[in-house]
Design an enzyme around this catalytic site. Structure first.
Site, PDB file in Angstrom:
ATOM      1  N   ASP A  21      63.185  67.268  12.190  1.00 52.08           N
ATOM      2  CA  ASP A  21      62.308  66.111  12.392  1.00 52.08           C
ATOM      3  C   ASP A  21      60.999  66.537  13.063  1.00 52.08           C
ATOM      4  OD1 ASP A  21      61.337  63.494  13.087  1.00 52.08           O
ATOM      5  OD2 ASP A  21      63.406  62.759  13.109  1.00 52.08           O
TER       6      ASP A  21
ATOM      7  N   THR B 119      59.899  59.047   9.846  1.00 51.84           N
ATOM      8  CA  THR B 119      61.250  59.622   9.788  1.00 51.84           C
ATOM      9  C   THR B 119      62.158  59.071   8.687  1.00 51.84           C
ATOM     10  OG1 THR B 119      61.149  60.076  12.122  1.00 51.84           O
ATOM     11  CG2 THR B 119      63.340  60.009  11.167  1.00 51.84           C
TER      12      THR B 119
ATOM     13  N   LYS C 195      70.048  61.027  15.323  1.00 54.02           N
ATOM     14  CA  LYS C 195      69.557  59.684  14.967  1.00 54.02           C
ATOM     15  C   LYS C 195      70.420  59.095  13.852  1.00 54.02           C
ATOM     16  CE  LYS C 195      64.549  60.409  15.737  1.00 54.02           C
ATOM     17  NZ  LYS C 195      63.234  60.561  15.060  1.00 54.02           N
ATOM     18  N   ASP C 196      70.752  57.820  13.950  1.00 51.98           N
ATOM     19  CA  ASP C 196      71.575  57.192  12.909  1.00 51.98           C
ATOM     20  C   ASP C 196      70.918  57.298  11.536  1.00 51.98           C
ATOM     21  OD1 ASP C 196      69.881  54.626  12.627  1.00 51.98           O
ATOM     22  OD2 ASP C 196      70.412  54.560  14.730  1.00 51.98           O
TER      23      ASP C 196
ATOM     24  N   ASP D 250      61.563  65.902  17.169  1.00 51.60           N
ATOM     25  CA  ASP D 250      60.646  64.757  17.077  1.00 51.60           C
ATOM     26  C   ASP D 250      60.474  64.095  18.440  1.00 51.60           C
ATOM     27  OD1 ASP D 250      59.169  62.749  15.341  1.00 51.60           O
ATOM     28  OD2 ASP D 250      60.652  61.425  16.255  1.00 51.60           O
TER      29      ASP D 250
END
Ligand SMILES: [Zn+2]
Length: 501
Positions: free
Chosen positions: A37, A78, A159-160, A258
């Site tokens: 990311d 994202t 992250k989901d 990120d």
């Protein structure tokens, strides 16, 4: 003798045919997709001399690098990036128009799904997630279809959205981190109960002292990458990925880069540390893959969902044009301008997300206003705002008097139900800054090379060593992988299959 020769020829041809057939359907045991990311392409060369031999450099020194891979849509954020990598298409088709976008008149989070429940946690806010808003299939979906659902496909990330969207609709599982409870969780979309191997790994996470110390801020530390890599390795072992009769797929997304970039910017000690630690995590992951699946038996690719701008103060300190774009100020100025021009209007702007203006169509109708008129007044106002290169009415984008390369990216990113009404492109070096922004940090979302130029590396099964400099696109990744696997491309794929020349 003649008869013997004919018999031999028949047998020989048969053998050739059989081996050719075998070759046609040869596949790797496992596909590993890695998305980092916010990784700018130039980080590969900035850190090359500091990287160890077994992480990024294993891909660079032994694999194939496409040195000019660009994201050919806006905005570069994202959820869209992860989705476009795995679907081979853009928001116009796959419908993931941002981290947040419009569905049925409401602005929603990309993966929120009130019809499902968290599994492994009672944290409804972080756990009620699924790919419900994704309109296209992914590489993993196609692999599952091709093998009558015998292939296993699993997504893992901090992250989901970076676990769910890559894995796709028919994935066996996606796991993401519930930071509050220090657990990897999933949702009832996939299963009713976590597998034993996830429960076992979660027991270790709860005891993880470093994680305990930093708590919900774990994403600000390289530690989140170690935790993600360990989870990927646990999935490899727990699900015996790449050890069955069919090709499996593991989608791993590293998101701490990120979070760290937003906080600390593109340059400096924190970002250096983030990439050098990630390099070690990758080395560990590849070592596990070599041991469990075998070197040469898996196909890996590594890319990013978007890049990031250099911090605007840093650019100005070095005499390069840059600055801030404040959407909150623009929003209040815009509301005032519309009210003073059209008389007594209020709340006609529903939101500004990633340089796109979402007008409130219901409010506009309720106040007896004409949508086209409101839009025209808004565009007039935005054209007078400083440091904006282009203001475009999405519905008129095809005819907009702007360079075709930008028009193309606007259209590719535009889904008429979900993307809002107007998009602006700030001048190069200018980016959105809000109350949440760190003064030394960065962000992304624009068409410019700093946000749109991403790494693209392939490694392993049938991948020669080399590099290519021609322009390729994020949407070419999925068809290239599908071509290597000899499976159909995702159902809205628009990219082309790349050759390793
Ligand atoms: Zn970001």
């Amino acid at each position: 003798m003649k008869k013997f020769f004919i018999l031999f020829a028949i047998l020989f041809c048969g053998a050739v045919e059989m081996s050719a057939q075998g070759k046609f359907n040869e596949r790797p045991k496992l596909v590993v997709g890695i998305v980092v990311d916010q990784m700018r392409w130039d980080y590969l060369s900035i850190y090359y001399d500091k990287f160890g031999k077994d992480g990024f450099r294993r891909l660079l020194d032994q694999g194939y690098s496409f040195d000019n891979c660009l994201i050919d849509y806006v905005p570069t954020v994202t959820a869209i990036g992860h989705t476009s990598v795995y679907t081979g298409t853009t928001p116009a088709f796959h419908g993931i128009c941002g981290n947040n976008f419009l569905v049925d008149g409401k602005i929603v989070y990309c993966c929120e799904d009130k019809s499902v429940k968290p599994v492994g946690s009672d944290n409804q806010k972080d756990g009620a997630m699924s790919p419900v808003n994704l309109l296209a299939t992914t590489i993993g979906d196609q692999l599952r279809l091709h093998t009558d659902f015998r292939s296993k496909v699993i997504g893992v990330s901090y992250k989901d959205r970076a676990a769910i969207l890559p894995a796709g609709h028919s994935a066996n599982a996606a796991y993401w981190l519930d930071k509050k409870n220090r657990q990897f969780i999933t949702s009832t979309y996939y299963m009713q109960e976590l597998p034993q191997w996830v429960k076992d790994y979660n027991k270790e996470l709860v005891k993880h002292n470093g994680f305990k110390e930093v708590g919900e801020n774990v994403g600000l530390y390289p530690m989140a990458g170690q935790i993600t890599a360990d989870m990927a390795i646990a999935a490899l072992t727990g699900e015996r990925l790449g050890q069955g009769n069919e090709t499996d797929m593991l989608c791993v997304s590293f998101s701490q880069t990120d979070v760290i970039g937003h906080k600390w910017g593109t340059r400096g000690q924190h970002t250096d540390e983030a990439y050098l630690e990630l390099d070690k995590d990758l080395a560990r992951l590849f070592k596990a893959l070599d041991e469990k699946v075998g070197k040469g038996n898996y196909l890996a690719f590594l890319t990013a969902d978007h890049g990031a701008a250099h911090n605007n103060h840093y650019m100005m300190d070095h005499k390069m044009g840059a600055g801030e774009w404040h959407s909150a100020d623009i929003r209040s100025g815009l509301e005032k301008h519309i009210a003073s021009t059209l008389g007594n209007t209020k709340n006609v702007v529903k939101g500004i997300i990633d340089y796109r203006f979402f007008l409130d169509h219901k409010e506009i109708e309720k106040q007896g206003l004409d949508l086209q008129r409101v839009k025209a007044v808004a565009i007039d106002y935005l054209r007078q705002c400083p440091h904006i290169s282009f203001v475009v009415d999405f519905e008129q984008a095809a005819m907009a008097p702007i360079p075709p390369v930008i028009r193309h990216r606007i259209l590719m990113g535009y889904n008429f139900r979900r993307s809002g009404d107007i998009i602006v492109c700030p001048e190069p070096g200018y980016y959105e800054v809000g109350q949440w922004s760190s003064p030394v940090g960065t962000t992304h979302g624009e068409w410019n090379p700093y946000d749109a130029h991403i790494p693209l590396l392939f490694y392993g099964w049938k991948v020669p060593h080399g590099s290519a400099s021609q322009e390729v696109h994020i949407t070419d990744i999925a068809p290239t992988v599908c071509s290597l696997l000899r499976i159909q491309q995702p159902n809205a794929c628009i990219g082309g299959s790349l050759r390793f020349d």
